[in-house]
Design a protein around this motif. Structure first.
Motif, PDB file in Angstrom:
ATOM      1  N   GLN A 276       0.818  -1.214   0.000  1.00 36.93           N
ATOM      2  CA  GLN A 276       0.000   0.000   0.000  1.00 36.93           C
ATOM      3  C   GLN A 276       0.851   1.262   0.000  1.00 36.93           C
ATOM      4  O   GLN A 276       0.360   2.336  -0.309  1.00 36.93           O
ATOM      5  N   GLU A 277       2.127   1.148   0.319  1.00 34.49           N
ATOM      6  CA  GLU A 277       3.022   2.298   0.339  1.00 34.49           C
ATOM      7  C   GLU A 277       3.914   2.372  -0.900  1.00 34.49           C
ATOM      8  O   GLU A 277       4.759   3.242  -1.000  1.00 34.49           O
ATOM      9  N   SER A 278       3.704   1.464  -1.845  1.00 33.79           N
ATOM     10  CA  SER A 278       4.570   1.410  -3.021  1.00 33.79           C
ATOM     11  C   SER A 278       3.978   2.191  -4.186  1.00 33.79           C
ATOM     12  O   SER A 278       2.867   1.920  -4.629  1.00 33.79           O
ATOM     13  N   GLU A 279       4.750   3.142  -4.713  1.00 31.78           N
ATOM     14  CA  GLU A 279       4.306   3.889  -5.884  1.00 31.78           C
ATOM     15  C   GLU A 279       4.260   2.985  -7.108  1.00 31.78           C
ATOM     16  O   GLU A 279       3.488   3.223  -8.030  1.00 31.78           O
ATOM     17  N   TRP A 280       5.071   1.932  -7.142  1.00 32.76           N
ATOM     18  CA  TRP A 280       5.077   1.002  -8.285  1.00 32.76           C
ATOM     19  C   TRP A 280       3.797   0.184  -8.325  1.00 32.76           C
ATOM     20  O   TRP A 280       3.265  -0.087  -9.396  1.00 32.76           O
TER      21      TRP A 280
ATOM     22  N   ASP B 251       0.936   1.262  -7.093  1.00 35.57           N
ATOM     23  CA  ASP B 251      -0.082   2.235  -7.518  1.00 35.57           C
ATOM     24  C   ASP B 251      -0.050   2.445  -9.028  1.00 35.57           C
ATOM     25  O   ASP B 251      -1.096   2.510  -9.673  1.00 35.57           O
ATOM     26  N   LEU B 252       1.143   2.534  -9.584  1.00 33.46           N
ATOM     27  CA  LEU B 252       1.287   2.719 -11.031  1.00 33.46           C
ATOM     28  C   LEU B 252       0.718   1.523 -11.788  1.00 33.46           C
ATOM     29  O   LEU B 252       0.011   1.688 -12.783  1.00 33.46           O
TER      30      LEU B 252
ATOM     31  N   LYS C 182      13.454  -0.950  -5.459  1.00 32.16           N
ATOM     32  CA  LYS C 182      12.070  -0.537  -5.674  1.00 32.16           C
ATOM     33  C   LYS C 182      11.077  -1.379  -4.881  1.00 32.16           C
ATOM     34  O   LYS C 182       9.876  -1.213  -5.038  1.00 32.16           O
TER      35      LYS C 182
END
Length: 169
Positions: free
Chosen positions: A37-41, A43-44, A160
């Protein structure tokens, strides 16, 4: 190694994927420690999935597996959408597991891996690879049942990874 009855195992597709990405990540995830839930990857990837395949029924849940989307024709097609090909082996094994699971329930299917950023897709079939999937299932179960995580191995993907602080922080 302890003996496991395959039909008694409850494995999710993401667990098969994490086995090939990082066994330490798999252990954290299966012990309720979730950092995605804290990963921008992540989310992307979700954004790309939502935008690119907006007309498809998403997140089809069948038992322990959650398939990105399914299309029905002469043969059911299981579709998985991935951000990039860096973890292609993990993607392939996750798709193979879905096909294996469906076959065990009498459903013949094939899988399509989608890489929308690369404008590529790849077909995956289970034919001749069931033993490979069964070995992965047992390996997931061994890691899940361990009392502590496997020692992390530093690799390029750690930069990442949503779990990097747990391993290297």
């Amino acid at each position: 190694m302890e003996e496991y009855a395959l039909e008694e195992l409850f494995v999710r597709g993401i667990e098969i994927n994490y086995l090939y990405v990082c066994p330490t990540k798999l252990w954290f995830f299966t012990h309720g420690i979730t950092m995605e839930q804290e990963s921008e990857w992540v989310d992307l990837g979700k954004f790309l999935h939502e935008q690119r395949y907006e007309n498809e029924e998403k997140e089809v849940l069948i038992g322990p597996i959650r398939i990105d989307f399914i299309s029905r024709g002469d043969v059911i097609e299981v579709h998985e959408v991935k951000l990039g090909k860096r973890m292609e082996r993990a993607h392939e094994m996750q798709a193979l597991y879905y096909l294996y699971y469906l076959k065990k329930h009498g459903i013949k299917a094939k899988a399509i891996l989608h890489y929308p950023k690369l404008n590529e897709k790849r077909e995956v079939t289970l034919e001749g690879r069931e033993r490979e999937v069964e070995e992965a299932i047992v390996e997931v179960e061994v890691i899940k049942s361990s009392s502590k995580p496997p020692k992390p191995r530093k690799s390029k993907i750690c930069r990442k990874c949503a779990y990097k602080e747990l391993c290297w922080g």
